[in-house]
Design a protein around this motif. Structure first.
Motif, PDB file in Angstrom:
ATOM      1  N   TRP A 102       0.808  -1.249   0.052  1.00  0.00           N
ATOM      2  CA  TRP A 102      -0.046  -0.141  -0.133  1.00  0.00           C
ATOM      3  C   TRP A 102       0.888   1.072  -0.027  1.00  0.00           C
ATOM      4  O   TRP A 102       1.879   1.247   0.935  1.00  0.00           O
ATOM      5  N   VAL A 162     -10.717   7.130   5.231  1.00  0.00           N
ATOM      6  CA  VAL A 162      -9.770   5.791   5.619  1.00  0.00           C
ATOM      7  C   VAL A 162     -10.353   4.569   5.901  1.00  0.00           C
ATOM      8  O   VAL A 162     -10.189   3.755   5.260  1.00  0.00           O
ATOM      9  N   GLN A 198     -11.466   3.076   2.614  1.00  0.00           N
ATOM     10  CA  GLN A 198     -10.537   2.468   2.020  1.00  0.00           C
ATOM     11  C   GLN A 198     -10.189   0.996   2.453  1.00  0.00           C
ATOM     12  O   GLN A 198      -9.921   0.265   1.897  1.00  0.00           O
ATOM     13  N   VAL A 199     -10.186   0.908   3.903  1.00  0.00           N
ATOM     14  CA  VAL A 199      -9.708  -0.082   4.673  1.00  0.00           C
ATOM     15  C   VAL A 199     -10.961  -1.308   4.246  1.00  0.00           C
ATOM     16  O   VAL A 199     -10.384  -2.453   4.012  1.00  0.00           O
ATOM     17  N   GLN A 220       1.793   6.851   4.854  1.00  0.00           N
ATOM     18  CA  GLN A 220       0.541   6.380   5.683  1.00  0.00           C
ATOM     19  C   GLN A 220       0.087   4.960   5.006  1.00  0.00           C
ATOM     20  O   GLN A 220      -1.094   4.462   5.904  1.00  0.00           O
ATOM     21  N   PHE A 238      -2.366   2.298   7.472  1.00  0.00           N
ATOM     22  CA  PHE A 238      -3.558   1.653   6.958  1.00  0.00           C
ATOM     23  C   PHE A 238      -3.694   0.281   6.902  1.00  0.00           C
ATOM     24  O   PHE A 238      -4.605  -0.615   7.027  1.00  0.00           O
ATOM     25  N   TYR A 261      -5.459  10.953  10.512  1.00  0.00           N
ATOM     26  CA  TYR A 261      -4.427  10.635  11.450  1.00  0.00           C
ATOM     27  C   TYR A 261      -3.830  11.816  12.225  1.00  0.00           C
ATOM     28  O   TYR A 261      -2.463  11.475  12.537  1.00  0.00           O
TER      29      TYR A 261
END
Length: 310
Positions: free
Chosen positions: A42, A91, A94-95, A119, A123, A187
């Motif tokens: 990632w 995020v 996205q996860v 980042q 993640f 974050y």
């Protein structure tokens, strides 16, 4: 990403490494299915999955681990969307997408190693905690595990975007509007306002078990064989850079640094990191350069050989 790589040197090092047995697969993995463990990658902020981004690192892995399958995470329909989503997509969403993709990918069902850049590191740690599905080793290079308290330096070609990000953060990183729209705000960790951070953070405070102590997060993270954290000793992009080793500013100020082992998160073992440390599963690796600046030789010898090639 600005990793210093040379194809000619990479091939030369490959033959040296193989002759020394650096990149040999483990016997147990070979006995299982005859192929090396797949790798999930990632990328970081302002980067992308493929040819224009970290695709060259994918090529290095494939050139140096015979037969390895490498899945470079792409968030969006194409590389351009992937780049934009590194700034402007939730995020948590996205996860969730990555969890679905891993669970539906037949080539990842027997386990995989994971490596996250900047980042992408925290993640992928969220993936390890929420939907590990056989993640074996997790490697984070410059990951901001305790967040940041300062806007990262803009990657090349992102000046306009970073100007907009600064404007949003100036309006308030913890406002609902900014939290819901800006990846980097998710974050952002204001050590001067810990209570506000914990109550309004949509991502980081949750995966660090700072609000509700999620026993599943703790249990899943401890399933890792190794959790490898690389800190860049001349990092000019991450503030504070100790976040790359899970340390941060001591609560209530933004000067003194508390290392991971001196933090409440570690001492009360909210995530199982203390137990992992005592079991030898935590690896703290220094890298001499600036953020994500490393040579192919270092990458192969320090990261690929010990943690990604078995």
């Amino acid at each position: 990403m600005a990793a210093s790589i040379s194809k000619g040197f990479a091939l030369c090092y490959f033959f040296i490494a193989v002759s020394q047995g650096v990149l040999l697969r483990s016997k147990s993995n070979s006995e299982r299915d005859g192929t090396p463990t797949p790798i999930v990658m990632w990328h970081g902020m302002g980067d992308s999955c493929c040819a224009r981004g970290i695709g060259r690192l994918q090529q290095i892995l494939q050139s140096n681990i015979a037969g390895v399958y490498v899945h470079s995470i792409e968030i969006g329909a194409n590389e351009q969307e992937d780049f934009a989503n590194s700034y402007f997509m939730s995020v948590n969403k996205q996860v969730e997408q990555v969890c679905r993709n891993i669970s539906s990918n037949p080539l990842l069902q027997n386990g995989y190693h994971a490596i996250g850049f900047s980042q992408g590191g925290q993640f992928l740690r969220a993936v390890a905690q929420r939907c590990p599905m056989g993640m074996r080793n997790l490697v984070t290079l410059g990951g901001q595990h305790q967040g940041v308290f300062g806007l990262p330096r803009c990657p090349p070609g992102s000046a306009v975007i970073c100007t907009y990000i600064r404007q949003l953060l100036d309006k308030g990183a913890m406002t609902d509007f900014v939290q819901e729209r800006l990846v980097q705000a998710q974050y952002w960790h204001d050590s001067l306002k810990e209570e506000e951070y914990r109550s309004k953070s949509l991502f980081l405070a949750d995966i660090n078990n700072e609000v509700t102590k999620n026993a599943t997060y703790k249990e899943n993270l401890q399933k890792l064989e190794n959790f490898v954290m690389v800190k860049f000793l001349k990092d000019s992009m991450v503030y504070p850079d100790e976040s790359e080793w899970f340390g941060y500013y001591c609560p209530g100020q933004a000067t003194e640094i508390c290392s991971l082992r001196n933090s409440t998160l570690y001492q009360e073992d909210w995530l199982g990191l203390k137990a992992m440390d005592q079991a030898g599963k935590l690896k703290f690796i220094p890298a001499a350069g600036d953020h994500l600046q490393f040579t192919t030789e270092w990458f192969l010898k320090t990261i690929v050989g010990p943690y990604l090639s078995s």
